[in-house]
Write a protein that holds these residues in place. Structure first.
Motif, PDB file in Angstrom:
ATOM      1  N   LYS A 200      -7.478   6.876  16.459  1.00  0.00           N
ATOM      2  CA  LYS A 200      -6.105   5.673  16.158  1.00  0.00           C
ATOM      3  C   LYS A 200      -6.803   4.926  15.837  1.00  0.00           C
ATOM      4  CE  LYS A 200      -1.790   4.955  19.261  1.00  0.00           C
ATOM      5  NZ  LYS A 200      -1.455   4.619  17.568  1.00  0.00           N
ATOM      6  N   ASP A 201      -7.496   3.837  15.409  1.00  0.00           N
ATOM      7  CA  ASP A 201      -7.502   2.562  15.860  1.00  0.00           C
ATOM      8  C   ASP A 201      -7.899   1.785  14.419  1.00  0.00           C
ATOM      9  OD1 ASP A 201      -7.176   1.208  18.026  1.00  0.00           O
ATOM     10  OD2 ASP A 201      -9.747   1.436  18.676  1.00  0.00           O
ATOM     11  N   SER A 202      -8.969   3.590  14.276  1.00  0.00           N
ATOM     12  CA  SER A 202      -8.444   3.771  12.375  1.00  0.00           C
ATOM     13  C   SER A 202      -8.189   4.206  11.578  1.00  0.00           C
ATOM     14  CB  SER A 202     -10.289   4.668  12.372  1.00  0.00           C
ATOM     15  OG  SER A 202     -10.579   4.809  10.978  1.00  0.00           O
ATOM     16  N   ASP A 203      -6.783   4.828  11.984  1.00  0.00           N
ATOM     17  CA  ASP A 203      -5.924   6.148  11.814  1.00  0.00           C
ATOM     18  C   ASP A 203      -5.051   3.986  11.224  1.00  0.00           C
ATOM     19  OD1 ASP A 203      -7.074   8.055  11.121  1.00  0.00           O
ATOM     20  OD2 ASP A 203      -5.931   9.005  12.506  1.00  0.00           O
ATOM     21  N   ASP A 204      -5.091   3.637  12.373  1.00  0.00           N
ATOM     22  CA  ASP A 204      -4.078   2.500  12.739  1.00  0.00           C
ATOM     23  C   ASP A 204      -4.111   1.464  11.080  1.00  0.00           C
ATOM     24  OD1 ASP A 204      -2.378   4.030  14.510  1.00  0.00           O
ATOM     25  OD2 ASP A 204      -3.330   2.202  16.030  1.00  0.00           O
ATOM     26  N   TYR A 205      -5.249   1.015  11.614  1.00  0.00           N
ATOM     27  CA  TYR A 205      -6.267  -0.113  10.806  1.00  0.00           C
ATOM     28  C   TYR A 205      -5.788   0.681   8.948  1.00  0.00           C
ATOM     29  CZ  TYR A 205      -9.123  -2.718   8.280  1.00  0.00           C
ATOM     30  OH  TYR A 205      -9.578  -4.414   6.966  1.00  0.00           O
ATOM     31  N   THR A 206      -6.278   1.560   9.002  1.00  0.00           N
ATOM     32  CA  THR A 206      -6.110   2.325   6.941  1.00  0.00           C
ATOM     33  C   THR A 206      -4.296   2.480   7.049  1.00  0.00           C
ATOM     34  OG1 THR A 206      -8.006   3.899   7.457  1.00  0.00           O
ATOM     35  CG2 THR A 206      -7.187   4.374   6.386  1.00  0.00           C
ATOM     36  N   PHE A 207      -3.515   2.769   7.689  1.00  0.00           N
ATOM     37  CA  PHE A 207      -2.780   3.531   7.339  1.00  0.00           C
ATOM     38  C   PHE A 207      -2.040   1.921   6.818  1.00  0.00           C
ATOM     39  CE2 PHE A 207       1.800   3.823   7.850  1.00  0.00           C
ATOM     40  CZ  PHE A 207       1.982   4.882   6.947  1.00  0.00           C
ATOM     41  N   GLU A 208      -2.089   0.997   7.747  1.00  0.00           N
ATOM     42  CA  GLU A 208      -1.688  -0.511   7.464  1.00  0.00           C
ATOM     43  C   GLU A 208      -1.710  -1.423   6.185  1.00  0.00           C
ATOM     44  OE1 GLU A 208      -2.105  -5.482   9.395  1.00  0.00           O
ATOM     45  OE2 GLU A 208      -2.440  -3.528  10.822  1.00  0.00           O
ATOM     46  N   ASN A 209      -2.384  -0.302   5.912  1.00  0.00           N
ATOM     47  CA  ASN A 209      -3.870  -1.236   5.253  1.00  0.00           C
ATOM     48  C   ASN A 209      -2.664  -0.445   3.770  1.00  0.00           C
ATOM     49  OD1 ASN A 209      -5.473  -4.107   4.847  1.00  0.00           O
ATOM     50  ND2 ASN A 209      -5.914  -2.099   6.745  1.00  0.00           N
ATOM     51  N   LEU A 210      -3.543   1.257   3.206  1.00  0.00           N
ATOM     52  CA  LEU A 210      -2.246   1.563   2.234  1.00  0.00           C
ATOM     53  C   LEU A 210      -1.102   1.597   2.762  1.00  0.00           C
ATOM     54  CD1 LEU A 210      -1.696   4.232   3.074  1.00  0.00           C
ATOM     55  CD2 LEU A 210      -4.635   5.183   3.730  1.00  0.00           C
ATOM     56  N   LEU A 227       5.769   9.383  -5.852  1.00  0.00           N
ATOM     57  CA  LEU A 227       4.840   9.318  -5.567  1.00  0.00           C
ATOM     58  C   LEU A 227       4.217   8.619  -4.674  1.00  0.00           C
ATOM     59  CD1 LEU A 227       2.171  11.332  -6.702  1.00  0.00           C
ATOM     60  CD2 LEU A 227       1.874   8.850  -8.467  1.00  0.00           C
ATOM     61  N   PHE A 228       4.291   7.311  -4.134  1.00  0.00           N
ATOM     62  CA  PHE A 228       3.768   6.808  -4.012  1.00  0.00           C
ATOM     63  C   PHE A 228       4.129   6.859  -2.168  1.00  0.00           C
ATOM     64  CE2 PHE A 228       3.544   3.992  -7.962  1.00  0.00           C
ATOM     65  CZ  PHE A 228       1.835   4.607  -8.124  1.00  0.00           C
ATOM     66  N   GLU A 229       5.487   7.356  -2.099  1.00  0.00           N
ATOM     67  CA  GLU A 229       6.181   7.331  -0.562  1.00  0.00           C
ATOM     68  C   GLU A 229       6.096   8.519  -0.145  1.00  0.00           C
ATOM     69  OE1 GLU A 229      10.376   7.280  -1.652  1.00  0.00           O
ATOM     70  OE2 GLU A 229      10.797   5.549  -2.243  1.00  0.00           O
ATOM     71  N   ASN A 230       5.577   9.817  -1.048  1.00  0.00           N
ATOM     72  CA  ASN A 230       4.913  10.672  -0.289  1.00  0.00           C
ATOM     73  C   ASN A 230       3.679  10.629   0.223  1.00  0.00           C
ATOM     74  OD1 ASN A 230       7.255  12.045  -1.082  1.00  0.00           O
ATOM     75  ND2 ASN A 230       6.837  13.350  -3.317  1.00  0.00           N
ATOM     76  N   TYR A 231       3.206  10.085  -0.951  1.00  0.00           N
ATOM     77  CA  TYR A 231       1.399   9.883  -0.200  1.00  0.00           C
ATOM     78  C   TYR A 231       1.258   9.177   1.400  1.00  0.00           C
ATOM     79  CZ  TYR A 231      -3.312   8.026  -0.351  1.00  0.00           C
ATOM     80  OH  TYR A 231      -4.440   8.007   0.049  1.00  0.00           O
ATOM     81  N   ILE A 232       2.135   7.789   1.036  1.00  0.00           N
ATOM     82  CA  ILE A 232       2.365   7.204   2.409  1.00  0.00           C
ATOM     83  C   ILE A 232       2.932   8.352   3.790  1.00  0.00           C
ATOM     84  CG2 ILE A 232       3.825   5.616   4.170  1.00  0.00           C
ATOM     85  CD1 ILE A 232       4.227   3.818   1.631  1.00  0.00           C
ATOM     86  N   LYS A 233       3.909   9.163   3.194  1.00  0.00           N
ATOM     87  CA  LYS A 233       3.928  10.524   4.459  1.00  0.00           C
ATOM     88  C   LYS A 233       3.150  10.762   4.752  1.00  0.00           C
ATOM     89  CE  LYS A 233       7.925  14.127   5.053  1.00  0.00           C
ATOM     90  NZ  LYS A 233       8.812  14.920   4.521  1.00  0.00           N
ATOM     91  N   LYS A 234       2.395  11.225   3.370  1.00  0.00           N
ATOM     92  CA  LYS A 234       1.378  12.203   4.160  1.00  0.00           C
ATOM     93  C   LYS A 234       0.168  12.008   5.030  1.00  0.00           C
ATOM     94  CE  LYS A 234       2.246  15.436   0.050  1.00  0.00           C
ATOM     95  NZ  LYS A 234       1.525  16.196  -1.289  1.00  0.00           N
ATOM     96  N   GLN A 235      -0.136  11.076   4.664  1.00  0.00           N
ATOM     97  CA  GLN A 235      -1.332   9.645   5.293  1.00  0.00           C
ATOM     98  C   GLN A 235      -0.851   9.852   7.263  1.00  0.00           C
ATOM     99  OE1 GLN A 235      -3.827   9.370   4.423  1.00  0.00           O
ATOM    100  NE2 GLN A 235      -3.193  10.215   2.319  1.00  0.00           N
ATOM    101  N   GLU A 236       0.569   9.508   6.908  1.00  0.00           N
ATOM    102  CA  GLU A 236       1.517   9.567   8.185  1.00  0.00           C
ATOM    103  C   GLU A 236       1.085  10.414   8.624  1.00  0.00           C
ATOM    104  OE1 GLU A 236       4.949   6.736  10.384  1.00  0.00           O
ATOM    105  OE2 GLU A 236       5.050   8.433   8.781  1.00  0.00           O
ATOM    106  N   GLU A 237       1.415  11.770   8.380  1.00  0.00           N
ATOM    107  CA  GLU A 237       1.572  13.317   8.302  1.00  0.00           C
ATOM    108  C   GLU A 237       0.151  13.908   9.160  1.00  0.00           C
ATOM    109  OE1 GLU A 237       3.240  15.863   5.505  1.00  0.00           O
ATOM    110  OE2 GLU A 237       5.431  15.396   6.391  1.00  0.00           O
TER     111      GLU A 237
END
Length: 256
Positions: A200-210, A227-237
């Motif tokens: 979770k710590d790694s995911d949160d840090y990665t997601f915040e930056n990307l 394109l970028f909105e879908n990338y964000i959504k897929k990373q969150e999923e």
């Protein structure tokens, strides 16, 4: 066979190859991409010896975090290959920063092609790159030809618990993976399961930056906002999958 771009974005949990040229920008704030250097170092220390003589191949090495930390820890030789030129440039810069330039060699290339002419490695690493070579049977059949007799393969991946009803297009149940390892003529030796809080710590840090970088790209390229909105959504999923639905593990495999 998938194109190189398609293969890379699959490892990044996306399906749109159009995102490929933007990955260096999106991931510019991150050095460790995917695999856990800590877990890999732990397994190498436990199961290998003569550390300084080890010859390690890091396939899909990203920005070189695992190779560089291994070289620093064990004074061993590491060769890393990745398809993204900017990642390799970053890896070379980090190698200088950590004082391991003479121990680490990084190159841009298609690991599916390069593996055909590589051999005599003590350790081969697949750090969270997904099924680039196919399932575990196909992957191990291909990679075992590149190992020394007592060599090992370390795979950072996720698997589904045997009693789970969950399914994922890129992940299998543990019992299926173990059977494929056996069928390939190799054997499962050990694993390090990554703790939930570490994930979770790694995911949160990665997601915040990307997410920050994707929002910058949306402003710069408004026509590509989907394109970028879908990338964000897929990373969150995918973060939700890693944190709640599968086991994130680093597995060590050896020839029988």
């Amino acid at each position: 066979m998938k194109t190189l771009e398609e293969s890379v974005v699959t490892t990044m949990d996306d399906s749109e190859s159009e995102i490929f040229p933007f990955l260096p920008y999106i991931l510019q704030d991150l050095w460790e991409i995917g695999a856990s250097p800590r877990a890999i170092i732990e397994l190498v220390r436990k199961h290998m010896n003569n550390y300084s003589s080890l010859n390690i191949l890091d396939l899909g090495c990203g920005k070189g975090a695992v190779s560089i930390k291994l070289a620093k820890e064990f004074n061993c030789t590491c060769s890393g290959i990745d398809a993204v030129k900017e990642f390799i440039n970053d890896a070379n810069k980090k190698a200088k920063e950590f004082g391991v330039v003479k121990l680490c060699q990084f190159e841009v290339g298609d690991i599916r092609e390069r593996i055909k002419v590589l051999a005599q490695f003590d350790i081969i690493l697949l750090g969270a790159i997904g099924p680039v070579f196919g399932d575990y049977y196909s992957t191990l059949t291909i990679l075992s030809k590149c190992l020394n007799q007592n060599g090992i393969i370390i795979i950072d991946d996720g698997y589904i618990e045997n009693d789970s009803d969950y399914t994922h297009p890129l992940m299998q149940k543990k019992k299926i993976i173990l059977q494929q390892i056996k069928d390939s003529g190799m054997q499962f030796i050990d694993e390090v399961i990554i703790k939930e809080d570490e994930i979770k710590d790694s995911d949160d840090y990665t997601f915040e930056n990307l997410k920050k970088r994707c929002n910058e790209l949306i402003k710069k390229y408004p026509a590509k906002n989907k394109l970028f909105e879908n990338y964000i959504k897929k990373q969150e999923e995918e973060n939700d999958v890693l944190e709640t639905k599968v086991v994130c593990s680093t597995i060590l495999i050896r020839k029988k």
